[in-house]
Design an enzyme around this catalytic site. Structure first.
Site, PDB file in Angstrom:
ATOM      1  N   ASP A  73       3.327   4.630  11.020  1.00 59.00           N
ATOM      2  CA  ASP A  73       2.492   3.434  11.140  1.00 59.00           C
ATOM      3  C   ASP A  73       1.417   3.553  12.233  1.00 59.00           C
ATOM      4  O   ASP A  73       0.675   2.606  12.492  1.00 59.00           O
ATOM      5  CB  ASP A  73       3.355   2.200  11.428  1.00 59.00           C
ATOM      6  CG  ASP A  73       3.955   1.602  10.153  1.00 59.00           C
ATOM      7  OD1 ASP A  73       3.456   1.916   9.051  1.00 59.00           O
ATOM      8  OD2 ASP A  73       4.911   0.818  10.261  1.00 59.00           O
ATOM      9  N   HIS A 172       1.158 -10.670  10.717  1.00 59.16           N
ATOM     10  CA  HIS A 172       0.275 -10.460  11.874  1.00 59.16           C
ATOM     11  C   HIS A 172      -0.914 -11.408  11.722  1.00 59.16           C
ATOM     12  O   HIS A 172      -1.383 -11.636  10.594  1.00 59.16           O
ATOM     13  CB  HIS A 172      -0.287  -9.028  11.885  1.00 59.16           C
ATOM     14  CG  HIS A 172       0.550  -8.013  12.593  1.00 59.16           C
ATOM     15  ND1 HIS A 172       0.624  -6.695  12.176  1.00 59.16           N
ATOM     16  CD2 HIS A 172       1.322  -8.086  13.714  1.00 59.16           C
ATOM     17  CE1 HIS A 172       1.413  -6.020  13.004  1.00 59.16           C
ATOM     18  NE2 HIS A 172       1.847  -6.832  13.931  1.00 59.16           N
ATOM     19  N   CYS A 266      -6.521  -3.427  10.333  1.00 57.78           N
ATOM     20  CA  CYS A 266      -5.336  -2.786  10.925  1.00 57.78           C
ATOM     21  C   CYS A 266      -5.647  -1.375  11.405  1.00 57.78           C
ATOM     22  O   CYS A 266      -5.042  -0.889  12.350  1.00 57.78           O
ATOM     23  CB  CYS A 266      -4.197  -2.714   9.910  1.00 57.78           C
ATOM     24  SG  CYS A 266      -3.563  -4.305   9.415  1.00 57.78           S
TER      25      CYS A 266
HETATM   26  N1  ARG Z   1       3.682  -1.277   8.696  1.00 63.42           N
HETATM   27  C1  ARG Z   1       3.011  -1.877   9.811  1.00 63.42           C
HETATM   28  C2  ARG Z   1       3.885  -2.944  10.418  1.00 63.42           C
HETATM   29  O1  ARG Z   1       4.505  -3.658   9.700  1.00 63.42           O
HETATM   30  C3  ARG Z   1       1.694  -2.438   9.381  1.00 63.42           C
HETATM   31  C4  ARG Z   1       0.876  -2.941  10.524  1.00 63.42           C
HETATM   32  C5  ARG Z   1      -0.429  -3.503  10.079  1.00 63.42           C
HETATM   33  N2  ARG Z   1      -1.272  -3.747  11.167  1.00 63.42           N
HETATM   34  C6  ARG Z   1      -1.894  -4.889  11.421  1.00 63.42           C
HETATM   35  N3  ARG Z   1      -2.740  -4.938  12.416  1.00 63.42           N
HETATM   36  N4  ARG Z   1      -1.670  -5.976  10.709  1.00 63.42           N
HETATM   37  O2  ARG Z   1       3.957  -3.080  11.624  1.00 63.42           O
END
Ligand code: ARG
Length: 274
Positions: A73, A172, A266
């Site tokens: 990630d 988020h 992201c």
């Molecule tokens: N797989 C990551 C998580 O769940 C994705 C993060 C996405 N990033 C963001 N800024 N929304 O943490």
């Protein structure tokens, strides 16, 4: 001011990105992540390269942090820090799977002479902190915590406005809200608690409200320079609304990174200097 006739002025930005060399979906920490669904890492890299060169073509400076094996990630650079006035608030992840990313990002900044703060409380960087001209909007409910918000306010010296997220698909803040320019934002109201919705309506009466269909394709995971708004190409409704306000939406395909629950924003951390 009449937003539709407003002249939009892009401002060159400084971004940090991380190539998805080791990207995969091997665990589930948000509802988008399904480890049984195949991910094409080569395609992820290709799509990410296009995003990077788009930022550069738009006149922005893009720096890179080396991806680390075992941290799939890490490509979601927005979660690496929050940088305001050259001050770097490091991150502390909610989930153990991402814990090692925090020190890696903080080290990148410290090695380049930035003043960095290693946080005590959970905050997931620009995933949950979005800066407007007047405040730092801060998501809570799934990842970053009110204690983490208070720590950000103390270190970054900007008033923090906490916003409760209630829909796990939009875990988020940067999946539910975009800062377009200054104090202009767009958001998906239903992602927020009633109190947060009321607060947003009061603080940003002329905000663009985005539909569930557009939010669902990550239409709010967008990067704006004040004129160009880079966002998933499937978010056609958002694009139309942006055009009416004088912005220039630019659609990108990040299908592979979507499988990890992220898109354009992201993958893009903004470094704000002094
Ligand atoms: N797989 C990551 C998580 O769940 C994705 C993060 C996405 N990033 C963001 N800024 N929304 O943490």
């Amino acid at each position: 001011m009449n937003r539709s006739t407003q002249v939009r002025v892009p401002r060159p930005r400084h971004y940090l990105m991380c190539r998805p060399t080791y990207f995969e979906v091997s665990y589930t920490i948000n509802p988008w992540m399904d480890p049984t669904k195949p991910v094409d890492t080569r395609l992820a890299v290709l799509q990410w390269e296009r995003l990077r060169s788009l930022h550069q073509q738009l006149g922005h400076r893009v720096e890179l942090i080396d991806p680390l094996p075992g941290l799939p990630d890490m490509v979601y650079a927005a979660n690496g820090a929050t940088v305001v006035d050259g001050r770097v608030l490091g991150v502390r992840f909610r989930n153990a799977e991402r814990a090692a990313e925090g020190p890696a990002y903080l080290e990148w900044f410290r090695a380049r002479g930035y003043l960095g703060h290693d946080p005590v409380h959970v905050n997931e960087g620009e995933g949950d902190f979005l800066l407007t001209d007047t405040c730092l909007l801060a998501g809570q409910g799934f990842r970053s915590t009110p204690e983490g918000h208070a720590e950000a306010q103390e270190f970054l010296g900007r008033p923090v406005v906490g916003l409760e997220l209630v829909d796990p698909r939009f875990y988020h803040l940067d999946t539910a809200l975009t800062v377009l320019d200054g104090d202009e934002i767009m958001y998906y109201p239903e992602a927020f608690s009633p109190a947060a919705r009321a607060l947003l309506a009061e603080l940003f009466p002329d905000a663009i409200r985005v539909s569930e269909a557009d939010a669902q394709v990550f239409g709010l995971n967008a990067v704006s320079d004040g004129l160009h708004v880079v966002l998933p190409e499937a978010a056609t409704g958002v694009m139309e609304k942006l055009r009416r306000r004088g912005f220039q939406p630019i659609g990108v395909d990040l299908s592979e990174l979507l499988k990890g629950g992220g898109s354009a924003k992201c993958c893009t951390l903004e470094i704000r200097g002094r």
